[in-house]
Scaffold this motif. Structure first.
Motif, PDB file in Angstrom:
ATOM      1  N   ILE A 182      16.931  -1.270  -6.323  1.00 52.66           N
ATOM      2  CA  ILE A 182      16.463  -2.622  -6.924  1.00 52.66           C
ATOM      3  C   ILE A 182      17.032  -3.866  -6.330  1.00 52.66           C
ATOM      4  CG2 ILE A 182      15.940  -3.916  -9.015  1.00 52.66           C
ATOM      5  CD1 ILE A 182      15.455  -1.554 -10.377  1.00 52.66           C
ATOM      6  N   ALA A 183      18.584  -3.699  -6.114  1.00 53.82           N
ATOM      7  CA  ALA A 183      19.170  -4.731  -5.802  1.00 53.82           C
ATOM      8  C   ALA A 183      19.145  -5.052  -4.312  1.00 53.82           C
ATOM      9  CB  ALA A 183      20.691  -4.628  -6.022  1.00 53.82           C
ATOM     10  N   ASP A 184      19.009  -3.984  -3.651  1.00 54.05           N
ATOM     11  CA  ASP A 184      18.669  -3.996  -2.060  1.00 54.05           C
ATOM     12  C   ASP A 184      17.509  -4.443  -1.923  1.00 54.05           C
ATOM     13  OD1 ASP A 184      21.162  -2.852  -1.149  1.00 54.05           O
ATOM     14  OD2 ASP A 184      20.448  -0.710  -1.066  1.00 54.05           O
ATOM     15  N   SER A 185      16.513  -4.308  -2.541  1.00 51.17           N
ATOM     16  CA  SER A 185      15.135  -4.979  -2.309  1.00 51.17           C
ATOM     17  C   SER A 185      15.006  -6.433  -2.645  1.00 51.17           C
ATOM     18  CB  SER A 185      13.990  -4.206  -2.897  1.00 51.17           C
ATOM     19  OG  SER A 185      14.277  -4.257  -4.464  1.00 51.17           O
ATOM     20  N   ALA A 186      15.937  -6.818  -3.696  1.00 53.91           N
ATOM     21  CA  ALA A 186      15.908  -8.097  -4.099  1.00 53.91           C
ATOM     22  C   ALA A 186      16.773  -9.062  -2.957  1.00 53.91           C
ATOM     23  CB  ALA A 186      16.672  -8.336  -5.539  1.00 53.91           C
ATOM     24  N   MET A 187      17.641  -8.485  -2.436  1.00 53.17           N
ATOM     25  CA  MET A 187      18.660  -9.247  -1.472  1.00 53.17           C
ATOM     26  C   MET A 187      17.617  -9.088   0.016  1.00 53.17           C
ATOM     27  SD  MET A 187      21.450 -10.081  -2.663  1.00 53.17           S
ATOM     28  CE  MET A 187      21.952 -10.492  -0.952  1.00 53.17           C
ATOM     29  N   ALA A 188      16.760  -8.463   0.146  1.00 55.47           N
ATOM     30  CA  ALA A 188      15.718  -8.426   1.315  1.00 55.47           C
ATOM     31  C   ALA A 188      15.051  -9.712   1.037  1.00 55.47           C
ATOM     32  CB  ALA A 188      15.079  -7.136   1.199  1.00 55.47           C
ATOM     33  N   VAL A 189      14.536 -10.046  -0.129  1.00 54.77           N
ATOM     34  CA  VAL A 189      13.999 -11.220  -0.365  1.00 54.77           C
ATOM     35  C   VAL A 189      14.868 -12.433  -0.111  1.00 54.77           C
ATOM     36  CG1 VAL A 189      12.600 -12.696  -2.145  1.00 54.77           C
ATOM     37  CG2 VAL A 189      12.376 -10.166  -1.973  1.00 54.77           C
ATOM     38  N   ILE A 190      16.159 -12.537  -0.604  1.00 55.90           N
ATOM     39  CA  ILE A 190      17.038 -13.452  -0.350  1.00 55.90           C
ATOM     40  C   ILE A 190      17.314 -13.831   0.982  1.00 55.90           C
ATOM     41  CG2 ILE A 190      19.535 -14.241  -0.940  1.00 55.90           C
ATOM     42  CD1 ILE A 190      18.989 -12.658  -3.612  1.00 55.90           C
ATOM     43  N   LYS A 191      17.633 -12.738   1.717  1.00 56.58           N
ATOM     44  CA  LYS A 191      18.036 -12.918   3.249  1.00 56.58           C
ATOM     45  C   LYS A 191      16.807 -13.354   3.982  1.00 56.58           C
ATOM     46  CE  LYS A 191      21.716  -9.502   2.669  1.00 56.58           C
ATOM     47  NZ  LYS A 191      21.923  -7.766   3.426  1.00 56.58           N
ATOM     48  N   GLY A 192      15.674 -12.887   3.811  1.00 52.92           N
ATOM     49  CA  GLY A 192      14.591 -13.705   4.430  1.00 52.92           C
ATOM     50  C   GLY A 192      13.874 -12.807   5.611  1.00 52.92           C
ATOM     51  N   ARG A 193      14.483 -11.875   6.028  1.00 50.64           N
ATOM     52  CA  ARG A 193      14.108 -11.115   7.383  1.00 50.64           C
ATOM     53  C   ARG A 193      12.856 -10.410   7.172  1.00 50.64           C
ATOM     54  NH1 ARG A 193      14.362  -6.174   9.946  1.00 50.64           N
ATOM     55  NH2 ARG A 193      14.850  -6.303  12.295  1.00 50.64           N
ATOM     56  N   ILE A 194      11.724 -10.697   7.852  1.00 52.98           N
ATOM     57  CA  ILE A 194      10.341 -10.011   7.672  1.00 52.98           C
ATOM     58  C   ILE A 194      10.039  -9.314   8.960  1.00 52.98           C
ATOM     59  CG2 ILE A 194       9.611 -12.100   6.308  1.00 52.98           C
ATOM     60  CD1 ILE A 194       8.256 -13.473   8.391  1.00 52.98           C
ATOM     61  N   ARG A 195       9.036  -8.368   8.610  1.00 54.80           N
ATOM     62  CA  ARG A 195       8.399  -7.711   9.698  1.00 54.80           C
ATOM     63  C   ARG A 195       6.921  -7.450   9.703  1.00 54.80           C
ATOM     64  NH1 ARG A 195       9.208  -1.174  10.127  1.00 54.80           N
ATOM     65  NH2 ARG A 195       7.483  -0.862  11.913  1.00 54.80           N
ATOM     66  N   PRO A 196       6.310  -7.352  10.371  1.00 54.03           N
ATOM     67  CA  PRO A 196       4.668  -7.191  10.118  1.00 54.03           C
ATOM     68  C   PRO A 196       4.205  -5.616   9.798  1.00 54.03           C
ATOM     69  CG  PRO A 196       5.155  -7.108  12.444  1.00 54.03           C
ATOM     70  CD  PRO A 196       6.270  -7.531  11.883  1.00 54.03           C
ATOM     71  N   VAL A 197       3.494  -5.480   9.113  1.00 52.35           N
ATOM     72  CA  VAL A 197       2.925  -4.195   8.517  1.00 52.35           C
ATOM     73  C   VAL A 197       1.393  -3.780   8.648  1.00 52.35           C
ATOM     74  CG1 VAL A 197       2.865  -2.893   6.367  1.00 52.35           C
ATOM     75  CG2 VAL A 197       4.564  -4.089   6.651  1.00 52.35           C
ATOM     76  N   ASP A 198       1.018  -2.814   9.013  1.00 53.39           N
ATOM     77  CA  ASP A 198      -0.501  -2.525   9.239  1.00 53.39           C
ATOM     78  C   ASP A 198      -0.676  -2.306   7.771  1.00 53.39           C
ATOM     79  OD1 ASP A 198       0.079  -2.628  11.878  1.00 53.39           O
ATOM     80  OD2 ASP A 198       0.014  -0.257  12.198  1.00 53.39           O
ATOM     81  N   VAL A 199      -2.342  -2.459   7.348  1.00 56.96           N
ATOM     82  CA  VAL A 199      -2.936  -2.325   6.368  1.00 56.96           C
ATOM     83  C   VAL A 199      -4.083  -1.500   6.401  1.00 56.96           C
ATOM     84  CG1 VAL A 199      -3.980  -3.348   4.187  1.00 56.96           C
ATOM     85  CG2 VAL A 199      -1.955  -4.860   5.522  1.00 56.96           C
ATOM     86  N   LEU A 200      -4.571  -0.589   5.557  1.00 62.60           N
ATOM     87  CA  LEU A 200      -5.430   0.184   5.754  1.00 62.60           C
ATOM     88  C   LEU A 200      -6.634  -0.572   4.806  1.00 62.60           C
ATOM     89  CD1 LEU A 200      -4.239   3.921   4.902  1.00 62.60           C
ATOM     90  CD2 LEU A 200      -4.819   2.707   7.206  1.00 62.60           C
ATOM     91  N   SER A 201      -7.775  -0.578   5.340  1.00 69.97           N
ATOM     92  CA  SER A 201      -8.986  -1.436   4.892  1.00 69.97           C
ATOM     93  C   SER A 201      -9.754  -0.258   4.201  1.00 69.97           C
ATOM     94  CB  SER A 201      -9.764  -2.398   5.602  1.00 69.97           C
ATOM     95  OG  SER A 201     -11.081  -2.575   5.276  1.00 69.97           O
ATOM     96  N   ILE A 202     -10.282  -0.232   3.231  1.00 70.81           N
ATOM     97  CA  ILE A 202     -11.123   1.064   2.516  1.00 70.81           C
ATOM     98  C   ILE A 202     -12.518   0.411   1.841  1.00 70.81           C
ATOM     99  CG2 ILE A 202     -11.194   2.954   1.120  1.00 70.81           C
ATOM    100  CD1 ILE A 202      -8.089   3.315   1.044  1.00 70.81           C
ATOM    101  N   LYS A 203     -13.421   0.431   2.724  1.00 69.25           N
ATOM    102  CA  LYS A 203     -14.692  -0.244   2.402  1.00 69.25           C
ATOM    103  C   LYS A 203     -15.608   0.767   1.778  1.00 69.25           C
ATOM    104  CE  LYS A 203     -15.487  -3.801   4.913  1.00 69.25           C
ATOM    105  NZ  LYS A 203     -16.069  -4.813   6.203  1.00 69.25           N
ATOM    106  N   GLY A 204     -16.303   0.412   0.499  1.00 75.18           N
ATOM    107  CA  GLY A 204     -17.216   1.204   0.125  1.00 75.18           C
ATOM    108  C   GLY A 204     -18.749   1.087   0.508  1.00 75.18           C
ATOM    109  N   ASP A 205     -19.794   1.779   0.214  1.00 74.12           N
ATOM    110  CA  ASP A 205     -21.086   1.416   0.596  1.00 74.12           C
ATOM    111  C   ASP A 205     -21.577   0.175   0.229  1.00 74.12           C
ATOM    112  OD1 ASP A 205     -20.984   2.232  -1.852  1.00 74.12           O
ATOM    113  OD2 ASP A 205     -22.373   3.955  -1.561  1.00 74.12           O
ATOM    114  N   ASP A 206     -20.880  -0.480  -0.935  1.00 77.11           N
ATOM    115  CA  ASP A 206     -21.438  -1.785  -1.528  1.00 77.11           C
ATOM    116  C   ASP A 206     -20.735  -3.020  -0.601  1.00 77.11           C
ATOM    117  OD1 ASP A 206     -18.628  -1.327  -2.125  1.00 77.11           O
ATOM    118  OD2 ASP A 206     -19.149  -1.867  -4.285  1.00 77.11           O
ATOM    119  N   GLY A 207     -19.968  -2.670   0.167  1.00 73.07           N
ATOM    120  CA  GLY A 207     -19.200  -3.724   1.032  1.00 73.07           C
ATOM    121  C   GLY A 207     -18.010  -4.210   0.637  1.00 73.07           C
ATOM    122  N   LYS A 208     -17.557  -3.888  -0.513  1.00 73.77           N
ATOM    123  CA  LYS A 208     -16.434  -4.257  -0.973  1.00 73.77           C
ATOM    124  C   LYS A 208     -15.315  -3.385  -0.806  1.00 73.77           C
ATOM    125  CE  LYS A 208     -14.738  -5.921  -5.608  1.00 73.77           C
ATOM    126  NZ  LYS A 208     -14.968  -6.180  -7.121  1.00 73.77           N
ATOM    127  N   ALA A 209     -14.066  -4.173  -0.538  1.00 75.17           N
ATOM    128  CA  ALA A 209     -12.923  -3.378   0.371  1.00 75.17           C
ATOM    129  C   ALA A 209     -11.859  -3.438  -0.633  1.00 75.17           C
ATOM    130  CB  ALA A 209     -12.532  -4.081   1.604  1.00 75.17           C
TER     131      ALA A 209
END
Length: 441
Positions: A182-209
């Motif tokens: 938990i402390a490591d993850s909080a320090m990651a927010v404080i230090k501010g280093r970011i990296r892009p992430v891929d996201v999965l889009s799961i869309k139903g037959d009603d069009g809602k994702a």
């Protein structure tokens, strides 16, 4: 010597009480030792966070404002206590302006995302498990605001039981001390280093994702895990008994459906076609010339275009599409992030989803053994390596639904009713705070 003999005789004559107090003493010593070690860990991280809090800002600057979405029910209703003892002090010592939002019901985080704008927050922090994280990601992407997606990074405070994405992102196993994770993850927010992430889009037959960071699963193993809490009266044995109940039901417990997908290696051909088409359109437009061009040349209004806008338009191409019927005890989809093999592969050239297809007719013994093996498994992957694996960039899956029978998906730890879905990858769509070391497989 007489005292020793008397003491030994007393223990022998009162062996039940002696065993009880011995067990209590051992537990007390271990608890005191662990508490002291955790307090020392907190002290070290607080000293580091304080250094960031001592940094000077100008008169016109304001402290960074972060919204923390806390799920108090995480980790067996210990989420609030874990956050307040291990993460909140670090964020305050670092000089951050923290706005705490405690979720009280399902989908509340999604609703909050619809009203938060870019000007309101410097970043969003999710203090909870995989389900809470999925809710926040879904809420952000349903806004449809690309500027918000790119400008507001997301932080993770892992408070859940599984924390699949956080364990991959920060590269730690189940054996890591909870306070340190938990402390490591909080320090990651404080230090501010970011990296892009891929996201999965799961869309139903009603069009809602619905949007996921890890993956989706359906089948006998998923149903057994979801059913285990019904057998609470077995205590720790409920994790094993749920698989025993599975093999006692109708056999085989398979799911049927139709799978259509475009292999990930077909993407290069598809993109080259789009590029050629774009060049051809440009050439044709340049040929459209008139005498008016000598006196007046229209200039198109500037528009903000993101690189991944072009990637969301992938459509099923009959030339590249592969279709097959499946009959299996397990079907899984996982983000390609979990299959990166090196720290240098931060932005893979080809986006993909791993499709896992289990056996169609395992024996009862095989299913029971595999289920029990997964109980103590530390792997982050869904399914097993012995399943058939396919690499695809776009998937369409239609489960065969029988009247009166319920089928469910599990998407990043949350349960959804099974229905036809279309899955695609949104490459580098969101930015996440990360540690100094990039995650690897």
């Amino acid at each position: 010597m007489a005292f020793v003999l008397k003491f030994a005789k007393t223990i022998r004559n009162n062996w039940k009480k002696s065993c009880f107090f011995a067990a209590v003493s051992i537990y007390g010593v271990k608890y005191a030792r662990d508490s002291h070690e955790e307090e020392q860990i907190r002290r070290v991280y607080c000293e580091e966070a304080r250094q960031y809090g001592h940094e000077h800002i100008t008169l016109t600057q304001r402290p960074k404002k972060i919204y923390v979405f806390l799920n108090p029910a995480a980790h067996g209703n210990k989420g609030r206590k874990l956050f307040e003892k291990n993460a909140a002090p670090l964020l305050h010592l670092a000089g951050l302006e923290v706005v705490l939002v405690k979720t009280e019901y399902e989908s509340q985080a999604k609703e909050f995302m619809s009203v938060i704008e870019v000007e309101d927050a410097h970043s969003i922090v999710v203090a909870g498990g995989d389900g809470t994280l999925s809710e926040v990601v879904t809420g952000i992407l349903r806004k449809g605001n690309r500027k918000f997606e790119k400008s507001v990074p997301i932080g993770i405070i892992p408070l859940g039981n599984t924390n699949r994405f956080a364990r991959k992102w920060f590269r730690y196993g189940m054996e890591k001390n909870t306070v340190q994770a938990i402390a490591d993850s909080a320090m990651a927010v404080i230090k501010g280093r970011i990296r892009p992430v891929d996201v999965l889009s799961i869309k139903g037959d009603d069009g809602k994702a619905t949007y996921a960071l890890s993956g989706l699963e359906i089948g006998a193993y998923r149903d057994a895990v979801a059913r285990k809490n019904k057998y609470w009266y077995f205590g720790p044995l409920k994790y094993r008994w749920t698989y025993v109940r599975t093999i006692m039901k109708d056999w085989p417990p398979t799911i049927k459906g139709k799978l259509q997908y475009i292999p990930s290696n077909a993407e290069i051909t598809s993109r080259s076609k789009k590029l050629e088409s774009s060049k051809q359109e440009t050439a044709e437009s340049s040929e459209r010339w008139s005498w008016w061009n000598l006196f007046y040349r229209s200039r198109p209004a500037p528009t903000e275009v993101y690189e991944d806008d072009r990637e969301d338009d992938d459509a099923f191409d009959s030339e590249a599409e592969i279709s097959r019927d499946i009959d299996t005890v397990e079907f899984t989809l996982m983000s390609g992030l979990y299959y990166e093999k090196s720290a240098e592969s931060e932005c893979p050239a080809v986006k993909h989803v791993d499709v896992g297809i289990g056996p169609s007719f395992p024996s009862r013994t095989e299913l029971l053994q595999e289920g029990w093996r997964r109980i103590n498994s530390d792997t982050l992957l869904l399914g097993t390596e012995t399943n058939e694996h396919l690499s695809a960039r776009k998937i369409r899956f239609s489960p065969e639904l029988t009247e009166g029978e319920e089928l469910w998906f599990t998407i990043d730890g949350e349960h959804y009713e099974a229905k036809p879905i279309e899955v695609s990858v949104l490459k580098n769509r969101l930015n996440f705070y990360c540690s100094n070391e990039a995650p690897s497989g």
